[in-house]
Design a protein around this motif. Structure first.
Motif, PDB file in Angstrom:
ATOM      1  N   LEU A 170       0.839  -1.203   0.000  1.00  0.00           N
ATOM      2  CA  LEU A 170       0.000   0.000   0.000  1.00  0.00           C
ATOM      3  C   LEU A 170       0.872   1.250   0.000  1.00  0.00           C
ATOM      4  N   LYS A 171       1.967   1.205   0.739  1.00  0.00           N
ATOM      5  CA  LYS A 171       2.874   2.350   0.776  1.00  0.00           C
ATOM      6  C   LYS A 171       3.457   2.632  -0.606  1.00  0.00           C
ATOM      7  N   LEU A 172       3.853   1.586  -1.329  1.00  0.00           N
ATOM      8  CA  LEU A 172       4.419   1.773  -2.665  1.00  0.00           C
ATOM      9  C   LEU A 172       3.354   2.238  -3.658  1.00  0.00           C
ATOM     10  N   ILE A 173       2.126   1.732  -3.498  1.00  0.00           N
ATOM     11  CA  ILE A 173       1.015   2.164  -4.366  1.00  0.00           C
ATOM     12  C   ILE A 173       0.791   3.670  -4.224  1.00  0.00           C
ATOM     13  N   LEU A 174       0.663   4.138  -2.968  1.00  0.00           N
ATOM     14  CA  LEU A 174       0.427   5.562  -2.730  1.00  0.00           C
ATOM     15  C   LEU A 174       1.631   6.407  -3.134  1.00  0.00           C
ATOM     16  N   SER A 175       2.830   5.871  -2.902  1.00  0.00           N
ATOM     17  CA  SER A 175       4.049   6.598  -3.280  1.00  0.00           C
ATOM     18  C   SER A 175       4.127   6.800  -4.782  1.00  0.00           C
ATOM     19  N   ASN A 176       3.780   5.765  -5.541  1.00  0.00           N
ATOM     20  CA  ASN A 176       3.811   5.885  -7.001  1.00  0.00           C
ATOM     21  C   ASN A 176       2.785   6.896  -7.499  1.00  0.00           C
ATOM     22  N   LEU A 177       1.596   6.881  -6.911  1.00  0.00           N
ATOM     23  CA  LEU A 177       0.558   7.825  -7.328  1.00  0.00           C
ATOM     24  C   LEU A 177       0.946   9.259  -6.965  1.00  0.00           C
ATOM     25  N   LEU A 178       1.532   9.426  -5.779  1.00  0.00           N
ATOM     26  CA  LEU A 178       1.949  10.759  -5.358  1.00  0.00           C
ATOM     27  C   LEU A 178       3.128  11.249  -6.191  1.00  0.00           C
ATOM     28  N   ASN A 179       4.071  10.366  -6.458  1.00  0.00           N
ATOM     29  CA  ASN A 179       5.223  10.713  -7.295  1.00  0.00           C
ATOM     30  C   ASN A 179       4.774  11.112  -8.700  1.00  0.00           C
ATOM     31  N   ASN A 180       3.813  10.365  -9.225  1.00  0.00           N
ATOM     32  CA  ASN A 180       3.287  10.657 -10.555  1.00  0.00           C
ATOM     33  C   ASN A 180       2.596  12.023 -10.585  1.00  0.00           C
ATOM     34  N   ALA A 181       1.831  12.316  -9.520  1.00  0.00           N
ATOM     35  CA  ALA A 181       1.123  13.600  -9.436  1.00  0.00           C
ATOM     36  C   ALA A 181       2.103  14.771  -9.369  1.00  0.00           C
ATOM     37  N   GLY A 238      11.347   9.560 -15.017  1.00  0.00           N
ATOM     38  CA  GLY A 238      10.530   8.359 -14.855  1.00  0.00           C
ATOM     39  C   GLY A 238      10.540   7.527 -16.104  1.00  0.00           C
ATOM     40  N   HIS A 239      10.188   6.247 -15.960  1.00  0.00           N
ATOM     41  CA  HIS A 239      10.286   5.327 -17.093  1.00  0.00           C
ATOM     42  C   HIS A 239       9.012   4.534 -17.291  1.00  0.00           C
ATOM     43  N   GLY A 240       7.896   5.055 -16.791  1.00  0.00           N
ATOM     44  CA  GLY A 240       6.627   4.389 -17.044  1.00  0.00           C
ATOM     45  C   GLY A 240       6.404   3.129 -16.252  1.00  0.00           C
ATOM     46  N   LEU A 241       7.228   2.879 -15.239  1.00  0.00           N
ATOM     47  CA  LEU A 241       7.093   1.649 -14.466  1.00  0.00           C
ATOM     48  C   LEU A 241       6.132   1.805 -13.300  1.00  0.00           C
ATOM     49  N   GLY A 242       6.064   3.012 -12.733  1.00  0.00           N
ATOM     50  CA  GLY A 242       5.305   3.227 -11.508  1.00  0.00           C
ATOM     51  C   GLY A 242       3.842   2.859 -11.591  1.00  0.00           C
ATOM     52  N   LEU A 243       3.141   3.290 -12.655  1.00  0.00           N
ATOM     53  CA  LEU A 243       1.707   3.022 -12.758  1.00  0.00           C
ATOM     54  C   LEU A 243       1.430   1.553 -13.038  1.00  0.00           C
ATOM     55  N   SER A 244       2.302   0.904 -13.813  1.00  0.00           N
ATOM     56  CA  SER A 244       2.107  -0.529 -14.076  1.00  0.00           C
ATOM     57  C   SER A 244       2.334  -1.333 -12.792  1.00  0.00           C
ATOM     58  N   ILE A 245       3.314  -0.900 -11.985  1.00  0.00           N
ATOM     59  CA  ILE A 245       3.565  -1.536 -10.688  1.00  0.00           C
ATOM     60  C   ILE A 245       2.357  -1.352  -9.775  1.00  0.00           C
ATOM     61  N   THR A 246       1.811  -0.139  -9.767  1.00  0.00           N
ATOM     62  CA  THR A 246       0.638   0.161  -8.936  1.00  0.00           C
ATOM     63  C   THR A 246      -0.525  -0.760  -9.278  1.00  0.00           C
TER      64      THR A 246
END
Length: 299
Positions: A170-181, A238-246
């Protein structure tokens, strides 16, 4: 064959022609399948090549910055502490980014290998969210972006609310969304993180007021290694990995993700996460805390 009548001969020829036609169709289908496999292999190789190239930059660039800044600090005069503080802040920013990207890479490797599974604990949601937001404080201040947290969780133990899920995921999910924002926000703007609960389901949304995503690109943003602005001179890291990981992590936890966005007006990513049914013991604060009873002795 010479004893066959004309009628029998024609029937035999017709059968053979039909068999030949059937074989030709099968060959065409096989050829089409082969072309499809070849195309997918080429796309896969292109994606991996692009991914490796970007990963190299994401790792090498922070390391280069950290080494250069560390060397510069060694040559700073003792009375020039303001410059040292500024350089240390930059080192922290680069090290944080490197750590964040490596966490995504390691999780991606586990997902590809099929070695990822939920580790369920009772998670202190308020504490976890605050920890995630605090970790981006230096980056958000540097960009002049205010991160606002809105909780709509009335029940729980005082200010705390516990929810059965995997704290690290959950921490990584929220971190990726916040980083993306933050990555796609304009300077001096705002990012809003909302959390609320509907029965046994945790809801969260991360809203920015940045560049936004076109309807066409919204269909591919959760694909592996995809990135909307892949130009060499792109200002966004970024390399497009964060949202796919989420998305992959939410799949593991039985959750879902959605997006509402308009080009030039920002984006809102929303997640829905059902509470785990597993029976668990113990608690987890932000994923790293250890809780003791008052009577426990700590050595």
């Amino acid at each position: 064959m010479s004893n066959l009548s004309d009628k029998q001969l024609l029937r035999e020829l017709r059968l053979r022609l039909e068999e030949r036609k059937k074989l030709d169709n099968e060959m065409k289908e096989l050829s089409k399948d082969f072309q499809g496999v070849t195309k997918k292999l080429k796309e896969s190789e292109a994606l991996k090549s692009h991914f490796i190239s970007n990963i190299s930059n994401e790792i090498v660039n922070p390391f280069t910055s950290i080494l250069g800044l560390s060397k510069a600090i060694l040559s700073v005069e003792k009375n020039d502490w303001k410059k040292v503080v500024s350089m240390v802040a930059l080192i922290h920013s680069e090290a944080f980014n490197l750590d964040f990207q490596l966490r995504n890479i390691f999780v991606a490797a586990k997902i590809e290998a099929g070695e990822i599974a939920p580790n369920i604990t009772k998670v202190n949601i308020r504490s976890l969210v605050q920890t995630v937001v605090d970790s981006f404080n230096i980056i958000s201040r540097k960009m002049g972006i205010d991160i606002k947290i809105e909780f709509n969780i009335e029940h729980g133990f005082g200010k705390n609310f516990y929810f059965k899920t995997d704290s690290e995921k959950l921490k990584l999910i929220l971190s990726n969304l916040l980083n993306n924002a933050l990555k796609y926000s304009y300077k001096d703007s705002q990012v809003i993180l909302k959390m609320w609960v509907d029965e046994d389901v945790l809801h969260a949304s991360v809203q920015d007021f940045g560049t936004g995503i076109s309807e066409k690109n919204q269909k591919i943003i959760f694909e592996r290694f995809k990135r909307l602005d892949s130009g060499i001179n792109s200002i966004n890291r970024g390399h497009g990995l964060g949202l796919s990981i989420t998305k992959a992590l939410l799949d593991v936890l039985g959750g879902e993700i959605g997006i509402e966005s308009q080009k030039g007006e920002g984006s809102t990513f929303s997640i829905v996460l059902p509470e785990a049914r597993n029976i668990v013991e113990g608690f987890s604060g932000d994923g790293n805390d250890v809780f003791f009873d008052e009577d426990d002795e700590i050595f």
